[in-house]
Each structure stands twice: as structure tokens, then as C-alpha cells.
Design a protein around this motif. Structure first.
Motif, short mmCIF file in Angstrom:
data_model
loop_
_atom_site.label_atom_id
_atom_site.label_comp_id
_atom_site.label_asym_id
_atom_site.label_seq_id
_atom_site.Cartn_x
_atom_site.Cartn_y
_atom_site.Cartn_z
N ASP A 1 2.09 44.91 -65.13
CA ASP A 1 1.20 45.52 -64.16
C ASP A 1 1.00 47.00 -64.44
O ASP A 1 -0.12 47.53 -64.34
N SER A 2 2.07 47.70 -64.82
CA SER A 2 1.97 49.13 -65.11
C SER A 2 1.11 49.39 -66.34
O SER A 2 0.40 50.40 -66.41
N LYS A 3 1.14 48.48 -67.30
CA LYS A 3 0.31 48.65 -68.50
C LYS A 3 -1.15 48.29 -68.22
O LYS A 3 -2.06 48.88 -68.81
N LEU A 4 -1.37 47.34 -67.33
CA LEU A 4 -2.74 46.95 -67.00
C LEU A 4 -3.44 47.99 -66.14
O LEU A 4 -4.67 48.07 -66.13
N ALA B 1 -6.48 39.71 -64.16
CA ALA B 1 -6.06 40.15 -65.49
C ALA B 1 -4.57 39.88 -65.68
O ALA B 1 -4.14 39.46 -66.77
N LEU B 2 -3.78 40.13 -64.63
CA LEU B 2 -2.35 39.86 -64.70
C LEU B 2 -2.08 38.36 -64.87
O LEU B 2 -1.24 37.95 -65.67
N ARG B 3 -2.81 37.54 -64.11
CA ARG B 3 -2.66 36.09 -64.23
C ARG B 3 -3.04 35.61 -65.62
O ARG B 3 -2.43 34.69 -66.17
N SER B 4 -4.06 36.23 -66.21
CA SER B 4 -4.49 35.85 -67.56
C SER B 4 -3.38 36.14 -68.57
O SER B 4 -3.13 35.33 -69.48
N CYS B 5 -2.71 37.28 -68.40
CA CYS B 5 -1.59 37.62 -69.29
C CYS B 5 -0.46 36.61 -69.15
O CYS B 5 0.09 36.11 -70.15
N LEU B 6 -0.12 36.28 -67.91
CA LEU B 6 0.98 35.35 -67.66
C LEU B 6 0.67 33.93 -68.14
O LEU B 6 1.57 33.16 -68.46
N SER B 7 -0.62 33.59 -68.19
CA SER B 7 -1.00 32.26 -68.67
C SER B 7 -0.70 32.09 -70.17
O SER B 7 -0.66 30.97 -70.67
N ARG B 8 -0.50 33.19 -70.86
CA ARG B 8 -0.17 33.14 -72.29
C ARG B 8 1.33 33.03 -72.53
O ARG B 8 1.78 33.00 -73.67
N LEU B 9 2.11 32.98 -71.45
CA LEU B 9 3.57 32.93 -71.56
C LEU B 9 4.11 31.58 -71.11
O LEU B 9 3.79 31.08 -70.03
N GLY C 1 -10.79 48.54 -64.38
CA GLY C 1 -11.25 47.26 -63.85
C GLY C 1 -10.22 46.16 -63.84
O GLY C 1 -10.52 45.01 -63.48
N ALA C 2 -8.97 46.47 -64.25
CA ALA C 2 -7.92 45.45 -64.26
C ALA C 2 -7.55 45.07 -62.84
O ALA C 2 -7.44 45.92 -61.96
N ASP C 3 -7.37 43.78 -62.58
CA ASP C 3 -7.02 43.31 -61.25
C ASP C 3 -5.98 42.19 -61.36
O ASP C 3 -5.38 41.98 -62.43
N GLU C 4 -5.76 41.48 -60.29
CA GLU C 4 -4.77 40.41 -60.29
C GLU C 4 -5.15 39.31 -61.27
O GLU C 4 -4.29 38.68 -61.86
N PRO D 1 -4.27 41.90 -73.09
CA PRO D 1 -5.58 41.78 -73.77
C PRO D 1 -5.76 42.91 -74.78
O PRO D 1 -5.12 43.97 -74.68
N GLU D 2 -6.62 42.68 -75.74
CA GLU D 2 -6.85 43.68 -76.78
C GLU D 2 -7.38 44.99 -76.19
O GLU D 2 -7.09 46.07 -76.70
N ALA D 3 -8.12 44.89 -75.10
CA ALA D 3 -8.66 46.10 -74.46
C ALA D 3 -7.56 46.99 -73.90
O ALA D 3 -7.76 48.20 -73.72
N ALA D 4 -6.39 46.40 -73.64
CA ALA D 4 -5.26 47.17 -73.11
C ALA D 4 -4.24 47.47 -74.20
O ALA D 4 -3.09 47.84 -73.92
#
Length: 313
Positions: free
Chosen positions: A112-115, A125-133, A120-123, A83-86
């Protein structure tokens, strides 16, 4: 994520291997007209001074095995899906794995290390990133061609898709040469068709492509020789390339080689160098950068950091 990848692979295969896909003309036109995210700022430490890949650009990462090419792809992938926030670009990515080298556990670990740096990053947020792949495995040039045909449907339905990663574009080079017999035209036919189709997708949908290419070790030719850096793929592919990243690895010193059983430490101190050349402007421009690989992925080095690492070696 596994479900997304499975759906993508099933669609590529098509019913009974036919691979036929019907594309809605109106959706296709809208997808072409809709502005996609420009990736000129994908990594300023690789492409400084506003010389990053523009829409429709192809970046070739060229080098011997073990020179950090795939790690760079992971780094760029994370930069795009975060995400842009990260500090990410928040765009969709397709990863085409022809070497069967995609390490999802390692990739998720980097994400995960970057999030963790994001409050406030949680699982989720990780799933949201993976949904873009989206990812797909190809085991032949023919399947790679079929994958590129299907990508037109994906590009039409996902205007957020801005980047295609191919690891590697040279995976089937020797197989195609063997199947082509004595005819150079036949040897290069399949990759030429892939390059021509990819060129049309670049023009129509203004995406950006990064692809690795393995350097060939020639007998009697040192790896530092310019002959080992010469592109050997078909002209159709070479004409698409706008940027070339020549990847190399600084060999560790004798003191590191003498210390057995420290592979992890050696990997952490290993320095990789990227020499970038752009052919997209009238003037050929080149520059270099260095990085090491940590548990959190690629870490670019300043001149002073590079000197410290070199001194340890």
C-alpha cells in the motif's frame, strides 16, 4: 487473496491426502515453451552489473535469526507483484511459508505504501497486486515435497509465474535429522528429494527461486566466524544454489543499548548488511550492500547514509 491461498492449500492436500494431480501434457508443453519473465533486474542494489539471477537460478539467503532475510523476501515479492507503472515487474509469485512467519498485514502495508506513490492508485490496484500472489503453508518436509509436485500444475496454468519464495528451506532440518536416526542418508533423504524435484522444475519451466536458510549457532564459535557461514544442507540443495546472500546485522552501540523502551526507534536505525556471492559464472564474484527496515519496507542505503546511521548508533 485468502480465497486464492485456500484453493492452493486444498489442492496441495489432495483428496484424502493422496495429492495426485493430472497434468495436461499439451498445456505442460506450452507452458515450458512460453517465455517467462527473466528476473535479472529484480533488485539492482542487491545484484549490480547485470549479475542478477537468471532464469533457472536459485538464490539462498543465509544468516542468523533477525538479520533481515524475511524482510528482503517481502521486498522482492512486492517488486515482482507491483505494476510496471509503480516500478514493479508485474509477475506472479508463489510464497512457500514453512516457518509460519508470513505477516500478511505487514506485507499489505508495504504494498500500500508503494502504491501511494502511483497516481490514481486505489484499492483495486492493491487487489490486482495480491491476485499475483499465491501462498501455501508447509508443516513438514513431506508436505513441502507434495507442494513442489503440485507446483507443476500451477506453472503449467500460469505462465506469468516467474518467482518462488521459500521461507525457509531449512525449517525441517532438525526434525528430519531426528527421524533419520544414525543414517546421514536417511537424515537428508527428504530434502534431497525436494531439491531434485525443484531442480527439474527449474530446468523445465525456467523459474527463479529465492530461499532463506537459518544459520546454526555452534557452541564456542563466534557468529562472525567463517564456520558459522558454512552451508550445512544436503549436497543436492547446494548444487542448485547459484547466488548466496549472506545476511548480517550491525549491532547497536552502547548508547542505544542504554536507552530502554525505544525498540521501534532502534529497529528503524538498525543497519543490515548483505554480502552477495555468485557461483553462476566461471569467476566467483562478490559484493555488498546495506539496508534498514522502515514502515514502508526495506530501504537500501548509500555509503553516506550508512555512515550517518552508524554514527547515531
Amino acid at each position: 487473496m485468502a480465497e486464492t491461498g485456500s484453493q492452493f492449500k486444498t489442492a496441495v492436500a489432495g483428496p484424502e491426502g493422496e495429492g495426485s494431480v493430472t497434468v495436461c501434457a499439451s498445456c505442460q508443453l506450452l507452458a515450458r515453451l512460453e517465455a517467462r519473465r527473466c528476473l535479472k533486474d529484480i533488485e539492482p542494489r542487491l545484484f549490480p552489473e547485470d549479475r542478477g539471477p537468471d532464469q533457472g537460478a536459485v538464490v539462498e539467503l543465509f544468516g542468523l535469526e533477525g538479520t533481515g532475510k524475511t524482510e528482503l523476501l517481502y521486498h522482492l515479492l512486492c517488486r515482482c507483484v507491483l505494476p510496471e507503472a509503480a516500478g514493479g515487474l508485474e509477475v506472479d509469485v508463489v510464497f512457500v511459508d514453512t516457518d509460519y512467519s508470513l505477516d500478511m498485514l505487514h506485507l499489505v502495508s508495504i504494498l500500500d505504501s508503494k502504491l501511494t506513490l502511483l497516481a490514481g492508485a486505489d484499492e483495486a490496484a492493491l487487489r490486482s497486486c495480491l491476485s499475483r500472489l499465491l501462498f501455501v503453508h508447509c508443516y513438514s518436509s513431506s508436505q513441502l515435497l507434495l507442494t513442489l509436485h503440485f507446483l507443476e500444475t500451477t506453472l503449467s496454468s500460469r505462465p506469468a509465474l516467474a518467482l518462488i519464495l521459500i521461507d525457509s528451506i531449512s525449517a525441517f532440518y532438525w526434525v528430519d535429522r531426528c527421524e533419520g536416526g544414525a543414517s546421514y542418508t536417511k537424515q537428508e533423504e527428504k530434502l534431497s528429494r525436494c531439491a531434485e524435484l525443484l531442480g527439474r522444475l527449474l530446468r523445465d519451466y525456467r523459474i527463479t527461486v529465492f530461499a532463506t536458510c537459518h544459520a546454526i549457532r555452534r557452541p564456542g564459535v563466534p557468529s562472525s566466524s567463517s564456520d558459522s557461514e558454512r552451508s550445512y544442507l544436503c549436497r543436492s540443495w547446494q548444487r542448485l544454489v547459484t547466488h548466496r546472500l549472506l545476511c548480517s546485522r550491525q549491532e547497536p552501540g552502547n548508547n542505544m543499548a542504554a536507552e530502554g523502551g525505544h525498540d521501534q526507534e532502534q529497529r528503524r536505525q538498525q543497519i543490515f548488511t548483505v554480502h552477495c556471492t555468485t557461483f553462476s559464472s566461471r569467476v566467483k564474484v562478490s559484493w555488498s550492500s546495506s539496508f534498514c527496515v522502515t514502515e514502508a519496507g526495506v530501504a537500501f542505503l548509500s555509503a553516506s547514509e550508512e555512515n550517518k546511521c552508524a554514527a547515531r548508533q
